[in-house]
Design a protein around this motif. Sequence first.
Motif, mmCIF file in Angstrom:
data_model
loop_
_atom_site.group_PDB
_atom_site.id
_atom_site.type_symbol
_atom_site.label_atom_id
_atom_site.label_comp_id
_atom_site.label_asym_id
_atom_site.label_seq_id
_atom_site.Cartn_x
_atom_site.Cartn_y
_atom_site.Cartn_z
ATOM 1 N N ASP A 77 0.846 -1.075 -0.074
ATOM 2 C CA ASP A 77 0.019 -0.045 0.001
ATOM 3 C C ASP A 77 0.902 1.224 -0.020
ATOM 4 O O ASP A 77 2.119 0.978 -0.277
ATOM 5 C CB ASP A 77 -0.946 -0.066 1.213
ATOM 6 N N LEU A 78 0.212 2.648 0.294
ATOM 7 C CA LEU A 78 1.174 3.411 0.069
ATOM 8 C C LEU A 78 2.243 3.882 1.511
ATOM 9 O O LEU A 78 2.988 4.940 1.140
ATOM 10 C CB LEU A 78 0.105 4.828 0.057
ATOM 11 N N SER A 79 2.014 2.849 2.178
ATOM 12 C CA SER A 79 3.137 3.058 3.354
ATOM 13 C C SER A 79 3.885 2.113 3.616
ATOM 14 O O SER A 79 4.752 2.008 4.424
ATOM 15 C CB SER A 79 2.457 3.626 4.694
ATOM 16 N N SER A 80 3.983 1.138 2.401
ATOM 17 C CA SER A 80 4.783 0.132 2.678
ATOM 18 C C SER A 80 5.628 -0.181 1.229
ATOM 19 O O SER A 80 4.984 0.042 0.562
ATOM 20 C CB SER A 80 4.174 -1.246 3.228
ATOM 21 N N SER A 81 6.837 -0.953 1.513
ATOM 22 C CA SER A 81 7.736 -1.239 0.373
ATOM 23 C C SER A 81 7.579 -0.279 -0.691
ATOM 24 O O SER A 81 7.685 0.988 -0.596
ATOM 25 C CB SER A 81 6.767 -2.673 -0.368
ATOM 26 N N VAL A 82 7.452 -0.576 -2.059
ATOM 27 C CA VAL A 82 7.483 0.244 -3.135
ATOM 28 C C VAL A 82 6.325 1.472 -3.045
ATOM 29 O O VAL A 82 6.405 2.348 -3.581
ATOM 30 C CB VAL A 82 7.478 -0.527 -4.673
ATOM 31 N N GLY A 83 5.400 1.020 -2.330
ATOM 32 C CA GLY A 83 4.161 2.222 -2.439
ATOM 33 C C GLY A 83 4.750 3.276 -1.560
ATOM 34 O O GLY A 83 4.455 4.344 -1.767
ATOM 35 N N SER A 84 5.617 3.148 -0.628
ATOM 36 C CA SER A 84 6.188 4.221 0.065
ATOM 37 C C SER A 84 6.946 5.233 -0.818
ATOM 38 O O SER A 84 7.022 6.239 -0.480
ATOM 39 C CB SER A 84 7.073 3.914 1.301
ATOM 40 N N THR A 85 7.530 4.929 -1.942
ATOM 41 C CA THR A 85 8.149 5.439 -2.639
ATOM 42 C C THR A 85 7.206 6.482 -3.456
ATOM 43 O O THR A 85 7.736 7.702 -3.922
ATOM 44 C CB THR A 85 9.068 4.990 -3.899
ATOM 45 N N ALA A 86 5.908 6.235 -3.671
ATOM 46 C CA ALA A 86 4.944 7.171 -4.254
ATOM 47 C C ALA A 86 4.724 8.212 -3.355
ATOM 48 O O ALA A 86 4.487 9.341 -3.519
ATOM 49 C CB ALA A 86 4.027 6.238 -4.460
ATOM 50 N N THR A 87 4.803 7.806 -1.766
ATOM 51 C CA THR A 87 4.347 8.895 -1.009
ATOM 52 C C THR A 87 5.630 9.713 -0.863
ATOM 53 O O THR A 87 5.438 10.891 -0.496
ATOM 54 C CB THR A 87 4.012 8.018 0.279
ATOM 55 N N MET A 88 6.605 9.072 -0.862
ATOM 56 C CA MET A 88 8.020 10.085 -0.985
ATOM 57 C C MET A 88 7.931 10.938 -2.190
ATOM 58 O O MET A 88 8.139 12.316 -1.798
ATOM 59 C CB MET A 88 9.150 8.980 -1.121
ATOM 60 N N ALA A 89 7.531 10.498 -3.154
ATOM 61 C CA ALA A 89 7.579 11.273 -4.603
ATOM 62 C C ALA A 89 6.454 12.632 -4.154
ATOM 63 O O ALA A 89 6.707 13.856 -4.572
ATOM 64 C CB ALA A 89 7.115 10.551 -5.897
ATOM 65 N N ALA A 90 5.349 12.178 -3.644
ATOM 66 C CA ALA A 90 4.189 13.204 -3.454
ATOM 67 C C ALA A 90 4.684 14.262 -2.230
ATOM 68 O O ALA A 90 4.507 15.450 -2.281
ATOM 69 C CB ALA A 90 3.130 12.688 -2.870
#
Length: 297
Positions: free
Chosen positions: A12-25
Motif C-alpha cells: 500500500d502507500l506506506s509500505s515497500s514500493v508504495g512508500s516511494t509514491a508517498t515519498m515522491a508526493a
Amino acid sequence: MTSTRYDGDSWDLSSSVGSTATMAATARAIATRTDRRLIDDPFAAPLVQAVGVDLFTRLATGAEPPGEFVQQVWIDIAKIRTKYYDEFFLRATGSGIRQAVILASGLDSRAYRLAWPAGTVVYELDKPDVVDFKTRTLAGLGAEPTADHRVVPGDLRDDWPQALRAAGLDPAQPIAWSAEGLLGYLPPDAQDRLLDTITSLSAPGSRLATESRPNPQPGDETKAKEHLQQLSERLGTDNMTNLRYFGQRNEAAPYLAARGWTLDTATIRDLLATNNLPPLVDDTMQMGDMLYLTAFR
Ligand code: SAM
C-alpha cells in the motif's frame, strides 16, 4: 524496516514500493510550498497527510526541514521531473491525442490538476490499494477530475493491457503514455516486457515519457546503495536498496529506439541547468546522467 522484493509482491502507500509514491508526493508537496515557479501540486500535501507516515507528513507540511542532500537529490529533481511530465501531457494532448495512460500513477494528481482538452480520457494504473486510496482520498477532499478519469487497478508485471482495454482504452487511436519513476522498481525482464507491450499497443502518433538510467560502472552502485540506505534511515522508510532492482538491464532509450520510436532526451543535469536550479554537488546516486525521454511513434 526492511523488505525484499519477490514476484507478485504487493504493497500500500506506506509500505515497500508504495512508500516511494508517498515519498515522491512529499517532494512535490515541499516544492509546491517552497517554490511554485516550476510546479504547483495542491493535492500532494493533503494526500501525504492522509497516508499518515509521520516523517513524510512533517516534511510535506513544513514541520520538518528536508536537509541539503534531500533537497538536491529529491526536491529539485522532483520539480524538473513533475514539470517534464506535465508538459509532456499538455503537448501530447495539444497535438490532438485524446487518450492518456499514467502507468504506476502513485499519488500523481495530473488527472485532477492539468487542463486536459475536452474529450480526453485519462487512465491511471497502479496496485489496487494505491489507486483505491488516492481516488477515495481526493473524492473526500472534494477534488474533481479535469478529464474523463478511469482508474485501473493492476500489476505491471502481469496482463495489465486487458484491464485497460476493459476500461475503454482503444489501441487503434494514439495514446500518450507515462511511466514516471517506475522502471527501476521492475525486474529487468519485466521492464522489457512493459516497453514491448506499450510498443505493441501504440498506434502511429502515440507518445511515451519515461526515464532511462545509464547502466552502472563497476563500483558505482555500492556508493549509491550506501546513500540510499542513509536516506532511508533518515526518512524511516523501508530500506530503499531492497526496493529497487540494481545491476545491468536494457537501457530504456536505446531499447525503444531499436523498436522504432524516435526519441527526444534530456539529462537531469541539463534540466537542472535549464530550469535555473543548482547543479548536483554530490552525484553518488548517479542521477545527473539519467535521461528523461519523450518517445514518438
Ligand atoms: N509515478 C508516480 C510519481 O512519480 O509520483 C509514482 C512513482 S513511485 C516512485 C513508484 C510507483 O510504481 C508506485 O506507485 C508503485 O505502486 C508503482 N509500481 C511499481 N511496480 C508496480 C507494478 N508491478 N505494478 C503496478 N504499479 C507498480
